[in-house]
Scaffold this motif. Structure first.
Motif, mmCIF file in Angstrom:
data_model
loop_
_atom_site.group_PDB
_atom_site.id
_atom_site.type_symbol
_atom_site.label_atom_id
_atom_site.label_comp_id
_atom_site.label_asym_id
_atom_site.label_seq_id
_atom_site.Cartn_x
_atom_site.Cartn_y
_atom_site.Cartn_z
ATOM 1 N N ARG A 4 4.890 8.171 -14.256
ATOM 2 C CA ARG A 4 3.945 7.123 -13.922
ATOM 3 C C ARG A 4 2.753 7.696 -13.147
ATOM 4 N N ILE A 5 3.049 8.626 -12.245
ATOM 5 C CA ILE A 5 1.970 9.177 -11.426
ATOM 6 C C ILE A 5 1.002 9.973 -12.293
ATOM 7 N N VAL A 6 1.554 10.771 -13.201
ATOM 8 C CA VAL A 6 0.691 11.575 -14.061
ATOM 9 C C VAL A 6 -0.191 10.664 -14.903
ATOM 10 N N VAL A 7 0.432 9.644 -15.501
ATOM 11 C CA VAL A 7 -0.323 8.716 -16.341
ATOM 12 C C VAL A 7 -1.443 8.096 -15.513
ATOM 13 N N PHE A 8 -1.077 7.727 -14.279
ATOM 14 C CA PHE A 8 -2.049 7.061 -13.435
ATOM 15 C C PHE A 8 -3.230 7.979 -13.121
ATOM 16 N N SER A 9 -2.947 9.249 -12.799
ATOM 17 C CA SER A 9 -4.070 10.130 -12.439
ATOM 18 C C SER A 9 -4.983 10.352 -13.634
ATOM 19 N N GLY A 53 -3.088 16.609 -1.132
ATOM 20 C CA GLY A 53 -2.280 15.683 -0.337
ATOM 21 C C GLY A 53 -1.043 15.242 -1.090
ATOM 22 N N VAL A 54 -0.196 14.431 -0.435
ATOM 23 C CA VAL A 54 1.056 14.033 -1.091
ATOM 24 C C VAL A 54 0.847 12.948 -2.128
ATOM 25 N N ALA A 55 -0.282 12.246 -2.085
ATOM 26 C CA ALA A 55 -0.507 11.142 -3.023
ATOM 27 C C ALA A 55 -0.978 11.678 -4.375
ATOM 28 N N PRO A 56 -0.744 10.896 -5.438
ATOM 29 C CA PRO A 56 -1.031 11.400 -6.787
ATOM 30 C C PRO A 56 -2.514 11.521 -7.124
ATOM 31 N N PHE A 57 -3.401 10.925 -6.365
ATOM 32 C CA PHE A 57 -4.824 11.115 -6.681
ATOM 33 C C PHE A 57 -5.623 11.178 -5.380
ATOM 34 N N SER A 58 -6.775 11.831 -5.451
ATOM 35 C CA SER A 58 -7.644 11.945 -4.285
ATOM 36 C C SER A 58 -8.695 10.849 -4.349
ATOM 37 N N PRO A 70 -10.175 -1.617 -7.853
ATOM 38 C CA PRO A 70 -9.355 -2.828 -7.952
ATOM 39 C C PRO A 70 -7.872 -2.546 -7.693
ATOM 40 N N MET A 71 -7.433 -1.388 -8.128
ATOM 41 C CA MET A 71 -6.044 -1.019 -7.912
ATOM 42 C C MET A 71 -5.775 -0.762 -6.425
ATOM 43 N N MET A 72 -6.755 -0.192 -5.753
ATOM 44 C CA MET A 72 -6.593 0.051 -4.313
ATOM 45 C C MET A 72 -6.465 -1.281 -3.586
ATOM 46 N N PRO A 82 -1.523 1.145 2.907
ATOM 47 C CA PRO A 82 -0.820 2.404 3.126
ATOM 48 C C PRO A 82 0.653 2.129 3.392
ATOM 49 N N PRO A 83 1.525 3.112 3.129
ATOM 50 C CA PRO A 83 2.951 2.901 3.318
ATOM 51 C C PRO A 83 3.263 2.549 4.769
ATOM 52 N N TRP A 84 3.827 1.391 4.970
ATOM 53 C CA TRP A 84 4.153 0.944 6.335
ATOM 54 C C TRP A 84 5.109 -0.229 6.189
ATOM 55 N N SER A 235 8.321 10.736 5.773
ATOM 56 C CA SER A 235 8.240 10.931 7.227
ATOM 57 C C SER A 235 6.937 11.612 7.613
ATOM 58 N N GLN A 236 6.405 11.215 8.734
ATOM 59 C CA GLN A 236 5.256 11.886 9.338
ATOM 60 C C GLN A 236 5.800 12.711 10.510
ATOM 61 N N PRO A 237 5.013 13.672 10.988
ATOM 62 C CA PRO A 237 5.460 14.388 12.184
ATOM 63 C C PRO A 237 5.720 13.403 13.316
HETATM 64 C C1 HEC Z 1 1.322 8.452 3.758
HETATM 65 C C2 HEC Z 1 0.611 8.775 2.557
HETATM 66 C C3 HEC Z 1 -0.270 7.709 1.915
HETATM 67 C C4 HEC Z 1 -1.222 6.929 2.511
HETATM 68 C C5 HEC Z 1 -1.646 6.908 3.975
HETATM 69 C C6 HEC Z 1 -1.771 6.101 1.461
HETATM 70 N N1 HEC Z 1 -1.172 6.383 0.269
HETATM 71 FE FE1 HEC Z 1 -1.525 5.466 -1.530
HETATM 72 N N2 HEC Z 1 -0.051 6.558 -2.370
HETATM 73 C C7 HEC Z 1 0.680 7.533 -1.772
HETATM 74 C C8 HEC Z 1 1.649 8.061 -2.730
HETATM 75 C C9 HEC Z 1 2.625 9.195 -2.477
HETATM 76 C C10 HEC Z 1 1.488 7.330 -3.917
HETATM 77 C C11 HEC Z 1 2.316 7.472 -5.201
HETATM 78 C C12 HEC Z 1 3.199 6.293 -5.396
HETATM 79 C C13 HEC Z 1 4.315 6.204 -4.387
HETATM 80 O O1 HEC Z 1 4.965 7.209 -4.091
HETATM 81 O O2 HEC Z 1 4.538 5.078 -3.879
HETATM 82 C C14 HEC Z 1 0.409 6.403 -3.662
HETATM 83 C C15 HEC Z 1 -0.053 5.511 -4.613
HETATM 84 C C16 HEC Z 1 -1.180 4.718 -4.461
HETATM 85 C C17 HEC Z 1 -1.738 3.897 -5.492
HETATM 86 C C18 HEC Z 1 -1.193 3.755 -6.902
HETATM 87 C C19 HEC Z 1 -0.389 2.484 -7.002
HETATM 88 C C20 HEC Z 1 1.059 2.711 -7.109
HETATM 89 O O3 HEC Z 1 1.807 1.793 -6.747
HETATM 90 O O4 HEC Z 1 1.518 3.785 -7.557
HETATM 91 C C21 HEC Z 1 -2.824 3.261 -4.963
HETATM 92 C C22 HEC Z 1 -3.762 2.307 -5.673
HETATM 93 C C23 HEC Z 1 -2.918 3.694 -3.581
HETATM 94 N N3 HEC Z 1 -1.916 4.574 -3.315
HETATM 95 C C24 HEC Z 1 -3.893 3.258 -2.702
HETATM 96 C C25 HEC Z 1 -3.884 3.586 -1.340
HETATM 97 C C26 HEC Z 1 -4.840 3.031 -0.389
HETATM 98 C C27 HEC Z 1 -5.954 2.061 -0.748
HETATM 99 C C28 HEC Z 1 -4.513 3.549 0.822
HETATM 100 C C29 HEC Z 1 -5.163 3.261 2.144
HETATM 101 C C30 HEC Z 1 -5.438 1.889 2.450
HETATM 102 C C31 HEC Z 1 -3.381 4.434 0.635
HETATM 103 N N4 HEC Z 1 -3.036 4.432 -0.686
HETATM 104 C C32 HEC Z 1 -2.776 5.156 1.664
HETATM 105 C C33 HEC Z 1 0.546 7.968 -0.464
HETATM 106 C C34 HEC Z 1 -0.257 7.369 0.487
#
Ligand code: HEC
Length: 458
Positions: A4-9, A53-58, A70-72, A82-84, A235-237
């Motif tokens: 899914r991540i590759v497709v998305f990028s 970075g750890v996320a699939p796209f910059s 729109p996806m953001m 963000p993950p929380w 996990s974060q530091p």
């Molecule tokens: C702690 C690291 C981290 C932060 C901070 C973060 N992301 Fe992500 N994001 C990821 C990762 C890793 C993925 C890949 C999917 C997953 O693992 O959930 C992702 C996936 C996404 C996707 C793809 C949707 C999906 O469900 O796969 C979007 C859009 C996105 N992030 C937007 C954001 C936005 C906007 C912010 C800030 C408001 C943000 N991210 C902050 C790590 C992060």
């Protein structure tokens, strides 16, 4: 997941060409990328969403950010990014906000919405601010196994290392960071301090420092050890608040338990993960220990639940939804006074859906005040972290004799749960299986860990 991540990028890259509007106007009325949105995303998102970075796209470039805007917004509105995962619900709402809460405020989310509604204008080109550096600052000690471990790639493995950070005098830990050597196989890392008994010290020739050895289960209860920290995906530091540190005696070794999980990784895929510590040799005002409540296998702590047979049992039948396990831990035998909690680390495995930890304080009139310590309404295995209360020490939640800690977890053991699908896929199974309490990834846990100040408050 990876697919899914590759497709998305790819999709992001493909779209990037058409969204660009680097017009360079500087008098746009609403929010623009360079002036408003980039600084916001740099702070909240680009720590992960950047090159390397750890996320699939910059999101560092306007083209990509505009294409996926729109996806953001969708991810932000859904509370996925963000993950929380710690959040309030009607039943459980902690008294305090969390420190460094990464989530966007309503106004920040509106800014993103307005920017998209206006057609994602770039505005006048400017430098995108640097994202926050997530690495632990001020590392004083760092240990990495000298002999990497090569996973079999076909089953869960628990491998320990004893490592010597060279701690020559009593110190206090104020920060800990685990840098996995091979994220594809590292499932979790438990970092313990280990004080070798003097007799073992004398025979230290036999201590396998730096060498992997199997250590299935139970490290947290090993004698002569104390918990320093846990790393799980996401996990974060970890950094303590000012004036709080974990005592680490001179000569302490670091005992690292690696849980390797197949995850589709092949063999010949070595891992040597690094543990970075920040230690100080001056005593902070407060010291802490890590306390845990949860993982009760039987009564009296484990309460009757929906799928029990004769007695309360921690058993999640295949196909169960809304399966709840509840545990009660009455506190007694502590020193007098109140013990303040400054950090909470909720933990379950793949089946988890929801977790709450509350504490019941008895009132003099015979009633009970219930206080929520931490609540995760939508558990995401990939995003586990330590949450710290944003409050002065004197106002932190506290526990003491007579209180009861109540830990409640719910689970979904069906194919509707994406993490169950993933776990089964990784194990080559088609259908959900019965899941019990245990340490392997297709076992379950229900655990709240807390940073507890050792010196009682009045
Ligand atoms: C702690 C690291 C981290 C932060 C901070 C973060 N992301 Fe992500 N994001 C990821 C990762 C890793 C993925 C890949 C999917 C997953 O693992 O959930 C992702 C996936 C996404 C996707 C793809 C949707 C999906 O469900 O796969 C979007 C859009 C996105 N992030 C937007 C954001 C936005 C906007 C912010 C800030 C408001 C943000 N991210 C902050 C790590 C992060």
């Amino acid at each position: 997941m990876r697919t899914r991540i590759v497709v998305f990028s790819l999709a992001a890259a493909a779209l990037a060409g058409c969204g660009a509007d680097d017009g360079g106007e500087d008098d746009v009325a609403g929010p623009t990328w360079y002036r408003d949105v980039a600084p916001l995303l740099a702070e909240h998102c680009m720590g992960c969403h950047r090159g390397g970075g750890v996320a699939p796209f910059s999101m560092e470039t306007y083209d990509v950010a505009a294409a996926v805007a729109p996806m953001m917004l969708e991810a932000v509105e859904a509370g996925v990014m963000p993950p929380w995962d710690a959040a309030s619900s009607d039943e459980c709402a902690p008294r305090h906000a969390w420190k460094d809460d990464a989530r966007l405020t309503a106004a920040e989310t509106q800014l993103l919405r307005d920017w998209i509604a206006a057609g994602t204008p770039a505005g006048k080109a400017a430098d995108v601010p640097a994202p926050p550096d997530l690495a632990l600052a001020g590392v004083t000690h760092s240990v990495t196994p000298s002999v990497p471990y090569v996973t079999t790639g076909d089953r869960d493995e628990f491998i320990c290392y004893l490592l010597d950070p060279g701690i020559s005098r009593l110190s206090w830990m104020t920060g800990l960071e685990v840098v996995p050597g091979n994220e594809r196989v590292v499932h979790h890392v438990v970092v313990m301090g280990y004080m070798p008994p003097p007799v073992l010290n004398a025979a230290a020739g036999g201590t396998p420092v730096g060498q992997p050895f199997p250590c299935n289960g139970g490290v947290v209860t090993m004698p002569d050890t104390f918990l320093m920290g846990v790393w799980t995906p996401g996990s974060q530091p970890f950094e303590t608040p000012a004036d709080i540190g974990l005592p680490v005696p001179a000569g302490a070794l670091v005992l690292v338990q690696m849980h390797y999980h197949p995850g589709g990784a092949t063999t010949n895929d070595p891992d040597a993960s690094t543990v970075n510590l920040r230690l100080q040799t001056t005593r902070p005002i407060h010291t802490y220990t890590i306390g845990a409540a949860g993982n009760a296998a039987a009564a009296p702590q484990l309460q009757p639940g929906p799928d029990d047979r004769d007695v309360p049992e921690f058993r999640i039948p295949a196909g169960a939804t809304d399966h709840v396990e509840t545990m009660r831990f009455p506190l007694s035998g502590l020193a007098d006074g109140r013990f303040r909690l400054f950090a909470a680390y909720p933990h379950m495995h793949y089946l988890g859906v929801e977790l709450s930890v509350q504490v019941e304080h008895p009132r003099p009139d015979g009633g009970v005040d219930t206080e929520c310590l931490v609540n995760v309404p939508r558990w995401n295995f990939d995003w586990q972290r330590t949450y710290q209360y944003d409050a002065p020490i004197a106002d932190l939640p506290s526990i003491g004799n007579g209180d009861t800690i109540v830990v409640r977890c719910s689970y979904d053991n069906t194919l509707a749960n994406p993490f169950v699908r993933r776990a089964l896929e990784e194990l080559g199974l088609q259908e959900p299986v019965e899941v019990l309490l245990g340490e392997e990834s297709l076992d379950e846990m229900c655990l709240g860990m807390f940073g507890v100040l050792v010196e009682p408050a009045p």
